[in-house]
Motif scaffolding. Structure first.
Motif, PDB file in Angstrom:
ATOM      1  N   LEU A  23     -47.786   3.025  18.353  1.00 31.43           N
ATOM      2  CA  LEU A  23     -46.469   3.482  17.919  1.00 31.43           C
ATOM      3  C   LEU A  23     -45.529   3.782  19.080  1.00 31.43           C
ATOM      4  N   SER A  24     -46.058   4.091  20.245  1.00 32.77           N
ATOM      5  CA  SER A  24     -45.179   4.429  21.358  1.00 32.77           C
ATOM      6  C   SER A  24     -44.350   3.228  21.815  1.00 32.77           C
ATOM      7  N   SER A  25     -44.853   2.026  21.644  1.00 35.44           N
ATOM      8  CA  SER A  25     -44.088   0.844  22.053  1.00 35.44           C
ATOM      9  C   SER A  25     -43.215   0.294  20.920  1.00 35.44           C
ATOM     10  N   VAL A  26     -43.441   0.742  19.695  1.00 34.04           N
ATOM     11  CA  VAL A  26     -42.732   0.193  18.547  1.00 34.04           C
ATOM     12  C   VAL A  26     -41.704   1.172  17.983  1.00 34.04           C
ATOM     13  N   VAL A  30     -37.830   0.135  16.356  1.00 34.48           N
ATOM     14  CA  VAL A  30     -37.769   0.169  14.895  1.00 34.48           C
ATOM     15  C   VAL A  30     -36.797   1.251  14.425  1.00 34.48           C
ATOM     16  N   ALA A  31     -36.829   2.412  15.073  1.00 38.86           N
ATOM     17  CA  ALA A  31     -35.917   3.488  14.681  1.00 38.86           C
ATOM     18  C   ALA A  31     -34.462   3.094  14.942  1.00 38.86           C
ATOM     19  N   CYS A  32     -34.197   2.466  16.064  1.00 37.65           N
ATOM     20  CA  CYS A  32     -32.820   2.050  16.377  1.00 37.65           C
ATOM     21  C   CYS A  32     -32.366   0.913  15.469  1.00 37.65           C
ATOM     22  N   ALA A  33     -33.278  -0.003  15.119  1.00 39.77           N
ATOM     23  CA  ALA A  33     -32.921  -1.077  14.194  1.00 39.77           C
ATOM     24  C   ALA A  33     -32.617  -0.498  12.816  1.00 39.77           C
ATOM     25  N   SER A  34     -33.392   0.467  12.374  1.00 38.54           N
ATOM     26  CA  SER A  34     -33.127   1.117  11.088  1.00 38.54           C
ATOM     27  C   SER A  34     -31.793   1.863  11.128  1.00 38.54           C
ATOM     28  N   ALA A  35     -31.506   2.510  12.251  1.00 36.37           N
ATOM     29  CA  ALA A  35     -30.233   3.213  12.389  1.00 36.37           C
ATOM     30  C   ALA A  35     -29.067   2.221  12.358  1.00 36.37           C
ATOM     31  N   GLY A  36     -29.240   1.056  12.971  1.00 42.52           N
ATOM     32  CA  GLY A  36     -28.198   0.034  12.937  1.00 42.52           C
ATOM     33  C   GLY A  36     -27.960  -0.468  11.521  1.00 42.52           C
ATOM     34  N   PHE A  37     -29.035  -0.697  10.790  1.00 45.05           N
ATOM     35  CA  PHE A  37     -28.908  -1.123   9.396  1.00 45.05           C
ATOM     36  C   PHE A  37     -28.208  -0.047   8.575  1.00 45.05           C
ATOM     37  N   GLY A  38     -28.604   1.201   8.792  1.00 46.28           N
ATOM     38  CA  GLY A  38     -27.969   2.310   8.083  1.00 46.28           C
ATOM     39  C   GLY A  38     -26.508   2.476   8.460  1.00 46.28           C
ATOM     40  N   LEU A  39     -26.187   2.226   9.719  1.00 43.58           N
ATOM     41  CA  LEU A  39     -24.791   2.310  10.160  1.00 43.58           C
ATOM     42  C   LEU A  39     -23.929   1.262   9.449  1.00 43.58           C
ATOM     43  N   ALA A  40     -24.463   0.064   9.271  1.00 45.93           N
ATOM     44  CA  ALA A  40     -23.713  -0.976   8.564  1.00 45.93           C
ATOM     45  C   ALA A  40     -23.483  -0.567   7.113  1.00 45.93           C
ATOM     46  N   HIS A  58     -25.321  -6.301   8.366  1.00 46.18           N
ATOM     47  CA  HIS A  58     -26.528  -5.472   8.417  1.00 46.18           C
ATOM     48  C   HIS A  58     -27.555  -6.073   9.373  1.00 46.18           C
ATOM     49  N   ILE A  59     -27.708  -7.384   9.292  1.00 44.36           N
ATOM     50  CA  ILE A  59     -28.674  -8.058  10.180  1.00 44.36           C
ATOM     51  C   ILE A  59     -28.233  -7.937  11.636  1.00 44.36           C
ATOM     52  N   ALA A  60     -26.944  -8.133  11.899  1.00 37.18           N
ATOM     53  CA  ALA A  60     -26.439  -8.043  13.277  1.00 37.18           C
ATOM     54  C   ALA A  60     -26.595  -6.631  13.833  1.00 37.18           C
ATOM     55  N   PHE A  61     -26.279  -5.630  13.031  1.00 45.57           N
ATOM     56  CA  PHE A  61     -26.415  -4.248  13.502  1.00 45.57           C
ATOM     57  C   PHE A  61     -27.882  -3.882  13.714  1.00 45.57           C
ATOM     58  N   ALA A  62     -28.767  -4.398  12.853  1.00 45.09           N
ATOM     59  CA  ALA A  62     -30.198  -4.119  13.017  1.00 45.09           C
ATOM     60  C   ALA A  62     -30.731  -4.773  14.292  1.00 45.09           C
ATOM     61  N   ILE A  63     -30.313  -5.995  14.561  1.00 49.96           N
ATOM     62  CA  ILE A  63     -30.756  -6.677  15.786  1.00 49.96           C
ATOM     63  C   ILE A  63     -30.211  -5.955  17.021  1.00 49.96           C
ATOM     64  N   ALA A  64     -28.942  -5.578  16.964  1.00 49.82           N
ATOM     65  CA  ALA A  64     -28.350  -4.843  18.095  1.00 49.82           C
ATOM     66  C   ALA A  64     -29.060  -3.507  18.298  1.00 49.82           C
ATOM     67  N   GLY A  65     -29.400  -2.845  17.216  1.00 52.94           N
ATOM     68  CA  GLY A  65     -30.143  -1.589  17.326  1.00 52.94           C
ATOM     69  C   GLY A  65     -31.529  -1.793  17.917  1.00 52.94           C
ATOM     70  N   GLY A  66     -32.215  -2.861  17.513  1.00 56.28           N
ATOM     71  CA  GLY A  66     -33.537  -3.155  18.074  1.00 56.28           C
ATOM     72  C   GLY A  66     -33.473  -3.447  19.565  1.00 56.28           C
ATOM     73  N   ASP A  73     -36.434   2.153  25.730  1.00 53.29           N
ATOM     74  CA  ASP A  73     -37.840   2.238  26.140  1.00 53.29           C
ATOM     75  C   ASP A  73     -38.010   1.884  27.614  1.00 53.29           C
ATOM     76  N   LYS A  74     -37.367   0.808  28.056  1.00 57.52           N
ATOM     77  CA  LYS A  74     -37.496   0.390  29.453  1.00 57.52           C
ATOM     78  C   LYS A  74     -36.907   1.426  30.401  1.00 57.52           C
ATOM     79  N   LYS A  75     -35.743   1.966  30.048  1.00 58.38           N
ATOM     80  CA  LYS A  75     -35.126   2.993  30.891  1.00 58.38           C
ATOM     81  C   LYS A  75     -35.978   4.257  30.937  1.00 58.38           C
ATOM     82  N   ARG A  76     -36.566   4.626  29.813  1.00 55.78           N
ATOM     83  CA  ARG A  76     -37.427   5.813  29.765  1.00 55.78           C
ATOM     84  C   ARG A  76     -38.670   5.609  30.629  1.00 55.78           C
ATOM     85  N   ASP A  77     -39.295   4.432  30.533  1.00 54.91           N
ATOM     86  CA  ASP A  77     -40.462   4.141  31.366  1.00 54.91           C
ATOM     87  C   ASP A  77     -40.104   4.170  32.847  1.00 54.91           C
TER      88      ASP A  77
END
Length: 117
Positions: A23-26, A30-40, A58-66, A73-77
């Protein structure tokens, strides 16, 4: 955990024995993609349209969120690796401030609890 001694330098350098959880890598993508979908859906609601109309948005916002989640994740690592390197270097420069300590069990640390009624 076979050793009875905790060495601070070993805690900061031994990354081989640790496995990242699934779950740490996913989670962030997934949370940002869901937030993007919800934002749309929220934007559609704000403009008084049906929530799921214009599915391409919705698809574009979900992809952008992902993609944003992977970037986070990369910046945090990168940040955590830099922080660990700084801490490791400080411990190497000041070994007398960080002596190895004996591992304690909870039974030795906690006092016996007796309920008072």
């Amino acid at each position: 955990m076979g050793s009875d001694v905790i060495d601070p330098l070993e805690l900061l350098t031994d990354k081989v024995g640790r496995k990242p959880r699934f779950l740490s890598s996913v989670y962030n993508p997934v949370a940002c993609a869901s937030a993007g979908f919800g934002l749309a859906a929220f934007l559609n609601w704000g403009f008084r349209r049906p929530a799921f109309s214009g599915i391409q948005k919705h698809i574009a916002f979900a992809i952008a969120g992902g993609v944003f989640g992977v970037y986070i994740d990369k910046k945090r690592d990168e940040y955590l690796a830099t922080r660990d390197a700084i801490l490791r270097h400080y411990v190497q420069l000041h070994p007398d401030d960080f002596p190895p300590i004996q591992r304690k069990k909870y039974a030795d640390v906690l006092e016996r609890w007796v309920p008072i009624r």
